[in-house]
Design a protein around this motif. Structure first.
Motif, PDB file in Angstrom:
ATOM      1  N   ASP A  92       0.798  -1.312   0.052  1.00  0.00           N
ATOM      2  CA  ASP A  92       0.044   0.073  -0.054  1.00  0.00           C
ATOM      3  C   ASP A  92       0.934   1.198   0.173  1.00  0.00           C
ATOM      4  N   ALA A  93       2.295   1.097   0.537  1.00  0.00           N
ATOM      5  CA  ALA A  93       2.985   2.325   0.857  1.00  0.00           C
ATOM      6  C   ALA A  93       3.602   2.774  -0.310  1.00  0.00           C
ATOM      7  N   LEU A  94       4.328   1.672  -1.150  1.00  0.00           N
ATOM      8  CA  LEU A  94       5.244   2.048  -2.319  1.00  0.00           C
ATOM      9  C   LEU A  94       4.589   2.473  -3.464  1.00  0.00           C
ATOM     10  N   PRO A  95       4.821   3.629  -4.116  1.00  0.00           N
ATOM     11  CA  PRO A  95       4.192   4.158  -5.181  1.00  0.00           C
ATOM     12  C   PRO A  95       4.523   3.707  -6.464  1.00  0.00           C
ATOM     13  N   VAL A  96       3.554   2.840  -7.038  1.00  0.00           N
ATOM     14  CA  VAL A  96       3.658   2.217  -8.283  1.00  0.00           C
ATOM     15  C   VAL A  96       4.107   3.165  -9.381  1.00  0.00           C
TER      16      VAL A  96
ATOM     17  N   LEU B 267      -1.478  -4.464  -9.489  1.00  0.00           N
ATOM     18  CA  LEU B 267       0.000  -4.187  -9.735  1.00  0.00           C
ATOM     19  C   LEU B 267       0.543  -3.355  -8.556  1.00  0.00           C
ATOM     20  N   VAL B 268       1.462  -4.111  -7.862  1.00  0.00           N
ATOM     21  CA  VAL B 268       2.055  -3.074  -6.634  1.00  0.00           C
ATOM     22  C   VAL B 268       3.859  -3.156  -6.842  1.00  0.00           C
ATOM     23  N   VAL B 269       4.271  -2.508  -5.875  1.00  0.00           N
ATOM     24  CA  VAL B 269       5.812  -2.783  -5.944  1.00  0.00           C
ATOM     25  C   VAL B 269       5.942  -3.833  -4.965  1.00  0.00           C
TER      26      VAL B 269
ATOM     27  N   GLY C  34      16.687  -7.038  -2.490  1.00  0.00           N
ATOM     28  CA  GLY C  34      17.560  -6.968  -3.811  1.00  0.00           C
ATOM     29  C   GLY C  34      16.622  -7.158  -4.793  1.00  0.00           C
ATOM     30  N   THR C  35      15.374  -7.470  -4.947  1.00  0.00           N
ATOM     31  CA  THR C  35      14.749  -7.916  -6.219  1.00  0.00           C
ATOM     32  C   THR C  35      13.326  -7.038  -6.503  1.00  0.00           C
ATOM     33  N   LEU C  36      13.490  -6.032  -5.445  1.00  0.00           N
ATOM     34  CA  LEU C  36      12.103  -5.251  -5.323  1.00  0.00           C
ATOM     35  C   LEU C  36      11.747  -4.720  -6.724  1.00  0.00           C
ATOM     36  N   GLY C  37      10.585  -4.746  -7.146  1.00  0.00           N
ATOM     37  CA  GLY C  37      10.121  -4.060  -8.347  1.00  0.00           C
ATOM     38  C   GLY C  37       8.516  -4.442  -8.659  1.00  0.00           C
ATOM     39  N   LEU C  38       8.278  -3.880  -9.604  1.00  0.00           N
ATOM     40  CA  LEU C  38       6.649  -3.896  -9.920  1.00  0.00           C
ATOM     41  C   LEU C  38       6.179  -5.234 -10.403  1.00  0.00           C
ATOM     42  N   ALA C  39       5.207  -5.810 -10.069  1.00  0.00           N
ATOM     43  CA  ALA C  39       4.575  -7.098 -10.259  1.00  0.00           C
ATOM     44  C   ALA C  39       3.085  -7.282  -9.593  1.00  0.00           C
ATOM     45  N   ASP C  40       2.518  -8.120 -10.004  1.00  0.00           N
ATOM     46  CA  ASP C  40       1.313  -8.454  -9.329  1.00  0.00           C
ATOM     47  C   ASP C  40       1.435  -8.858  -7.972  1.00  0.00           C
ATOM     48  N   ARG C  41       0.730  -8.473  -7.096  1.00  0.00           N
ATOM     49  CA  ARG C  41       0.995  -8.678  -5.605  1.00  0.00           C
ATOM     50  C   ARG C  41       0.929 -10.246  -5.273  1.00  0.00           C
ATOM     51  N   TRP C  42       0.461 -10.827  -5.943  1.00  0.00           N
ATOM     52  CA  TRP C  42       0.486 -12.489  -5.772  1.00  0.00           C
ATOM     53  C   TRP C  42       1.937 -12.955  -5.879  1.00  0.00           C
ATOM     54  N   ALA C  43       2.704 -12.393  -6.763  1.00  0.00           N
ATOM     55  CA  ALA C  43       4.092 -12.700  -6.817  1.00  0.00           C
ATOM     56  C   ALA C  43       4.789 -12.815  -5.275  1.00  0.00           C
TER      57      ALA C  43
END
Length: 269
Positions: free
Chosen positions: A131-135, A189-191, A216-225
């Motif tokens: 919820d916090a990280l801005p897509v 889609l979330v961070v 180390g692999t933070l990034g944009l993806a579906d939250r289910w990842a």
């Protein structure tokens, strides 16, 4: 039986201290606290302040510590993550120095003894992160397409069913790759954290979520990842039966199709 697909653990015996870690420590006490499945090491430095140093040998492309430093610096504006103090590389390897943050890893014996409390905190912490990280401001990618490219590289290097988690070893390469070629539609889609396993959440002593580590692999993806791996890792570290607690704390209902897909992708990529 241990169904973990990889082995990361607190080192059980003596660990040689890399020269750069000894130099960074100065007069501080050096304690090895974690070894990941690729050989990367984390040390705690106890001096006037407490710091943590992650170190990985040169030639380990799967661990990108400069990239993790960049991700932490970006994420700390919105989320509870360690503050980067230093990072660098030399002929021997790469290192990342961070300030200590309050809390204990969710695999600490304190939380191994209270897995229900820890599972709820992990779920709550993951929801806070998403919820916090801005897509719209995130420059980092953890998409299916990028991860499929990595899966194909691993297959080309000779990895196959024998290297996968027990849940997936009945698949042959062609069947596994065909399943991954048809990802489910993105739910939200979330961070993503990128490795939302139990050890990467810290908890306060009262059981509240404290912080996220190892991004180390933070990034944009579906939250289910993230959700698929977080619930999977509860089984590895606590045993079966705690995934419902995590889902409730996150405030979401299970999605069997997305869980199955993202666990297979995590295993192969």
């Amino acid at each position: 039986m241990d169904n973990r697909p990889v082995i990361s653990e607190v080192p059980a015996g003596p660990v040689p201290v890399p020269g750069v870690v000894a130099a960074l420590a100065g007069g501080a006490a050096v304690t090895p606290v974690w070894r990941n499945e690729l050989g990367g090491l984390t040390f705690r430095l106890d001096g006037e302040t407490t710091r943590y140093v992650k170190w990985v040998a040169a030639g380990t492309p799967e661990i990108d510590l400069p990239g993790e430093a960049e991700r932490l610096a970006w994420a700390q504006r919105w989320a509870r993550v360690p503050r980067v103090l230093d990072h660098g590389t030399d002929a021997e390897g790469a290192w990342l120095v961070t300030a200590a943050v309050p809390g204990r890893s969710a695999v600490d014996p304190r939380w191994q003894a209270e897995p229900a409390t820890a599972s709820a905190a992990i779920g709550h912490g993951l929801r806070l992160l998403h919820d916090a990280l801005p897509v719209d401001r995130c420059p980092f990618d953890w998409s299916v397409e990028r991860r499929l490219a990595r899966a194909d590289e691993r297959v080309a290097d000779g990895e196959g069913p024998a290297d996968w988690a027990p849940e997936h070893r009945h698949l042959d390469l062609a069947e596994a790759r065909a399943r991954l070629a048809e990802p489910p539609a993105i739910d939200r889609l979330v961070v993503c954290h990128g490795d939302a396993c139990v050890p990467n959440t810290l908890l306060h002593d009262d059981g509240r979520f404290a912080a996220h580590v190892d991004l180390g692999t933070l990034g944009l993806a579906d939250r289910w990842a993230d959700l698929a791996v977080a619930t999977w890792s509860l089984e590895w570290d606590y045993g079966p039966g705690f995934d419902g607690i995590l889902y409730d704390a996150y405030e979401i209902a299970p999605d069997a199709e997305r869980v199955a897909y993202y666990r297979l992708l995590y295993d192969l990529a």
